[in-house]
Enzyme design. Structure first.
Site, mmCIF file in Angstrom:
data_model
loop_
_atom_site.group_PDB
_atom_site.id
_atom_site.type_symbol
_atom_site.label_atom_id
_atom_site.label_comp_id
_atom_site.label_asym_id
_atom_site.label_seq_id
_atom_site.Cartn_x
_atom_site.Cartn_y
_atom_site.Cartn_z
ATOM 1 N N HIS A 82 2.289 -4.965 3.879
ATOM 2 C CA HIS A 82 2.816 -5.032 2.620
ATOM 3 C C HIS A 82 4.239 -5.394 2.676
ATOM 4 O O HIS A 82 4.901 -6.511 2.235
ATOM 5 C CB HIS A 82 2.873 -3.643 1.888
ATOM 6 C CG HIS A 82 3.291 -3.594 0.478
ATOM 7 N ND1 HIS A 82 2.473 -2.955 -0.470
ATOM 8 C CD2 HIS A 82 4.049 -4.518 -0.277
ATOM 9 C CE1 HIS A 82 3.059 -3.184 -1.589
ATOM 10 N NE2 HIS A 82 3.993 -4.130 -1.583
ATOM 11 N N MET A 93 0.401 -5.371 -3.390
ATOM 12 C CA MET A 93 -0.036 -3.858 -3.422
ATOM 13 C C MET A 93 -1.640 -3.725 -2.920
ATOM 14 O O MET A 93 -2.471 -4.576 -3.274
ATOM 15 C CB MET A 93 0.084 -3.393 -4.579
ATOM 16 C CG MET A 93 -0.044 -1.982 -5.006
ATOM 17 S SD MET A 93 1.323 -0.869 -4.364
ATOM 18 C CE MET A 93 2.315 -1.105 -5.433
ATOM 19 N N LYS A 147 0.661 -0.747 4.428
ATOM 20 C CA LYS A 147 1.978 -0.660 4.070
ATOM 21 C C LYS A 147 2.948 -1.483 4.846
ATOM 22 O O LYS A 147 3.980 -2.215 4.659
ATOM 23 C CB LYS A 147 2.801 0.792 3.860
ATOM 24 C CG LYS A 147 2.201 1.550 2.596
ATOM 25 C CD LYS A 147 2.379 0.586 1.260
ATOM 26 C CE LYS A 147 1.707 1.094 0.143
ATOM 27 N NZ LYS A 147 0.345 0.629 0.035
ATOM 28 N N ASP A 199 -7.642 0.118 -8.273
ATOM 29 C CA ASP A 199 -6.561 -0.346 -9.291
ATOM 30 C C ASP A 199 -5.977 -1.469 -8.998
ATOM 31 O O ASP A 199 -5.528 -2.148 -9.697
ATOM 32 C CB ASP A 199 -5.430 0.819 -9.836
ATOM 33 C CG ASP A 199 -4.652 0.851 -8.733
ATOM 34 O OD1 ASP A 199 -3.026 0.368 -8.464
ATOM 35 O OD2 ASP A 199 -5.019 1.423 -7.625
ATOM 36 N N ALA A 210 -3.371 6.063 -5.074
ATOM 37 C CA ALA A 210 -2.227 5.814 -5.952
ATOM 38 C C ALA A 210 -2.532 4.829 -7.203
ATOM 39 O O ALA A 210 -3.220 3.815 -6.697
ATOM 40 C CB ALA A 210 -1.073 5.349 -5.354
ATOM 41 N N ALA A 254 7.802 -6.160 -5.275
ATOM 42 C CA ALA A 254 7.181 -5.078 -4.636
ATOM 43 C C ALA A 254 5.725 -5.051 -4.787
ATOM 44 O O ALA A 254 4.988 -4.419 -3.810
ATOM 45 C CB ALA A 254 7.863 -3.655 -4.708
#
Length: 276
Positions: A63, A56, A60, A193, A21, A52
């Protein structure tokens, strides 16, 4: 002795390992944010997209844990639920999060513009392509089903369920490398990213390329990004690039579509005896 032998890899690149993603698909890395915001809203403690996004790139479950540890969120949770969030809270939220994330993945899995062409170019170049992600296996399989229809099938896919510890530790990158039968970390590039994904690649001893615009650091959907003026885009691009460079990225470009020159330069540096 006056000299000491130093072993250096001077061959070509062999593999590129990419996040999912915000890197190959889902411009803006929106799927995790949308699912997390919906999760906390349904739990009565809304979080902002900016909140949120802070953890990242991590597992998860971790997270969600990091969001719960934020002072504002922890205080709000106690006010709403009468207790501070604990391990049972985390387990319950993560269990509820999985189907939410799978649902949102189906809405946010379009390949980033230029990704298909860049993937084809890398394959023609003879590079082996791997992918890793902070998604668990159920989520990862949902992503793979979506991108397969768009022509992207990485030779190695590693998710957090496949290793003992996720990012920023290097286990996923190293498992990708072993799956791809690449024997030298210096011959690998990690493309990501998120800052924690860049740290992962550096901890694995690989070259790293950060993507400033297409993913988490800018955090806008494609149409939102395109609607900005050139001046507004430049402000966001510069801030995002600075964060990725501060994380240690060897190169920073806008998106995967701009990867070619980075690969060319890395091969030049390898031939000159440089290492990550």
């Amino acid at each position: 002795m006056s000299y000491r032998y130093q072993r250096r890899y001077t061959g070509p690149l062999q593999a590129v390992i990419m996040d999912m993603a915000g890197t190959v698909l889902d411009f803006g890395s929106m799927a995790p944010v949308k699912a997390l915001c919906r999760l906390f809203e349904e739990a009565g403690v809304p979080v902002s997209p900016a909140e949120a996004r802070i953890p990242m790139g991590t597992h998860k479950r971790g997270h969600i844990h990091q969001i719960l540890l934020m002072p504002r969120v922890s205080t709000a949770w106690e006010e709403v639920h009468g207790k501070v969030p604990d391990e049972d809270t985390l387990d319950s939220l993560y269990e509820r999060f999985i189907p939410l994330q799978v649902e949102v993945i189906g809405q946010c899995s379009k390949l980033i513009p230029g990704a298909a062409e860049m993937i084809a170019s890398m394959e023609q170049r003879g590079l082996k392509l791997g992918s890793n992600t902070g998604y668990n296996r159920v989520m990862t399989n949902a992503v793979l089903a979506e991108v397969k229809e768009q022509g992207y099938t990485p030779a190695s896919v590693v998710c957090v369920d496949d290793v003992s510890q996720g990012r920023p530790l290097p286990e996923m990158c190293l498992k990708n490398m072993l799956d791809l039968k690449v024997g030298c970390v210096q011959a690998c590039v990690k493309v990501d990213d998120s800052c924690v994904g860049i740290e992962e690649g550096l901890n694995a001893g690989m070259w790293t390329v950060g993507l400033a615009v297409s993913g988490n650091e800018v955090g806008l959907e494609l149409d939102e990004w395109q609607a900005l003026s050139t001046e507004e885009q430049d402000v966001l691009r510069i801030k995002a690039s600075e964060r990725l460079y501060q994380a240690g990225a060897h190169y920073v470009v806008d998106s995967i579509a701009d990867l070619q020159n980075c690969l060319d330069d890395i091969e030049r540096r390898l031939a000159n005896g440089e290492a990550p």
